[in-house]
Design an enzyme around this catalytic site. Sequence first.
Site, mmCIF file in Angstrom:
data_model
loop_
_atom_site.group_PDB
_atom_site.id
_atom_site.type_symbol
_atom_site.label_atom_id
_atom_site.label_comp_id
_atom_site.label_asym_id
_atom_site.label_seq_id
_atom_site.Cartn_x
_atom_site.Cartn_y
_atom_site.Cartn_z
ATOM 1 N N ASP A 198 0.822 -1.207 0.000
ATOM 2 C CA ASP A 198 0.000 0.000 0.000
ATOM 3 C C ASP A 198 0.860 1.262 0.000
ATOM 4 O O ASP A 198 0.511 2.270 -0.620
ATOM 5 C CB ASP A 198 -0.925 0.004 1.218
ATOM 6 C CG ASP A 198 -2.116 -0.945 1.045
ATOM 7 O OD1 ASP A 198 -2.302 -1.455 -0.080
ATOM 8 O OD2 ASP A 198 -2.841 -1.169 2.028
ATOM 9 N N GLY A 199 2.000 1.218 0.709
ATOM 10 C CA GLY A 199 2.889 2.376 0.726
ATOM 11 C C GLY A 199 3.441 2.698 -0.648
ATOM 12 O O GLY A 199 3.587 3.873 -1.020
ATOM 13 N N ASN B 50 -4.775 8.581 2.025
ATOM 14 C CA ASN B 50 -5.056 7.967 3.318
ATOM 15 C C ASN B 50 -5.517 8.990 4.345
ATOM 16 O O ASN B 50 -6.636 8.936 4.827
ATOM 17 C CB ASN B 50 -3.826 7.237 3.852
ATOM 18 C CG ASN B 50 -3.831 5.762 3.515
ATOM 19 O OD1 ASN B 50 -4.721 5.275 2.827
ATOM 20 N ND2 ASN B 50 -2.829 5.044 3.978
ATOM 21 N N GLU B 51 -4.617 9.917 4.710
ATOM 22 C CA GLU B 51 -4.961 10.869 5.759
ATOM 23 C C GLU B 51 -4.020 12.059 5.793
ATOM 24 O O GLU B 51 -2.922 12.030 5.239
ATOM 25 C CB GLU B 51 -4.962 10.201 7.145
ATOM 26 C CG GLU B 51 -3.595 9.879 7.725
ATOM 27 C CD GLU B 51 -3.017 8.575 7.265
ATOM 28 O OE1 GLU B 51 -1.843 8.583 6.821
ATOM 29 O OE2 GLU B 51 -3.711 7.546 7.337
ATOM 30 N N ARG C 259 -7.694 20.453 22.382
ATOM 31 C CA ARG C 259 -6.373 20.434 23.028
ATOM 32 C C ARG C 259 -5.940 18.982 23.151
ATOM 33 O O ARG C 259 -6.681 18.153 23.676
ATOM 34 C CB ARG C 259 -6.416 21.098 24.406
ATOM 35 C CG ARG C 259 -6.687 22.585 24.378
ATOM 36 C CD ARG C 259 -6.909 23.126 25.781
ATOM 37 N NE ARG C 259 -7.075 24.568 25.797
ATOM 38 C CZ ARG C 259 -8.236 25.193 25.558
ATOM 39 N NH1 ARG C 259 -9.318 24.472 25.298
ATOM 40 N NH2 ARG C 259 -8.309 26.506 25.598
ATOM 41 N N ASP D 124 -2.726 15.882 21.557
ATOM 42 C CA ASP D 124 -1.535 15.587 20.763
ATOM 43 C C ASP D 124 -1.708 15.952 19.295
ATOM 44 O O ASP D 124 -0.737 16.326 18.625
ATOM 45 C CB ASP D 124 -1.170 14.098 20.868
ATOM 46 C CG ASP D 124 -0.532 13.760 22.207
ATOM 47 O OD1 ASP D 124 -0.317 14.690 23.021
ATOM 48 O OD2 ASP D 124 -0.250 12.574 22.445
ATOM 49 N N ALA E 270 -5.151 11.648 21.683
ATOM 50 C CA ALA E 270 -4.928 11.952 23.101
ATOM 51 C C ALA E 270 -5.423 13.350 23.476
ATOM 52 O O ALA E 270 -4.651 14.215 23.887
ATOM 53 C CB ALA E 270 -3.446 11.806 23.449
#
Length: 264
Positions: free
Chosen positions: A45-46, A122-123, A148, A150, A185
């Site tokens: 996929d990469g 992908n993103e 707020r 990560d 997070a």
Amino acid sequence: MKFVVTSKGDETSNTLAQKMRTYLLDFNLEYDETHPDIVISVGGDGTLLYAFHRYQHRLDKTAFVGVHTGHLGFYADWRPKEIEKLVIAIAKTPFQIVEYPLVEVIIRYLGGGKESRYLALNECTIKSVEGSLVVDVEIKGQLFETFRGDGLCISTPSGSTAYNKALGGAILHPSLQAIQVAEMASINNRVFRTIGSPLVLPAHHTGMFKPVNDVDFQITIDHLTLLHKEVKSIQCRVAQEKIRFARFRTFPFWQRVRDSFVTE
């Protein structure tokens, strides 16, 4: 028909890519690295992500097909032992085109200047270079929350099985015209509060992320990591462009999800 073969670069992938190139030339197809009608990605996929970014300027003219030389992928779905079958299909069979949505990312800067525009298969992820990410999240021009934490991950449906899934996001079928926003997070206490759940935005909704403080941003577009300074806003929405896959057989998405994550 014009074609090009891209390889992951390891010995197995290179050997397989060269074999496919030779076979297709024997069928009188034309090898063209500049204007291919079909891009054959050999690796994983990469490798197909790299091919997508290389040819994203001609998405309306180029179709992609992936051969995996490692683990079964969501984009690379042909096996090495099937290359003769794939070569004959490419040379002799009119293929079906399946289109998947992309996420458009537009970064605007303080003081004006030319904005930056990217497409992700992908993103896109958004993080602060130092400290927690603090951004106002707007949806359709209305303030939704101040995030707020990560960082944030904005994924396509086809990318929902990648980083998004690791963050607890939902798996979306690639036929859906949507993007998904997942938290990394987040900080939630009596003072700060976020929704705490992934958000799925339809094609007619735009997500806007505006910095609350003056920080530099680390923004990824698929495998690319970019540093942006003096950011005014980061806009994400379903892109008008789509990636086109050449299909020579059925592509059972939910079976692929099951094989990748459920079965041993």
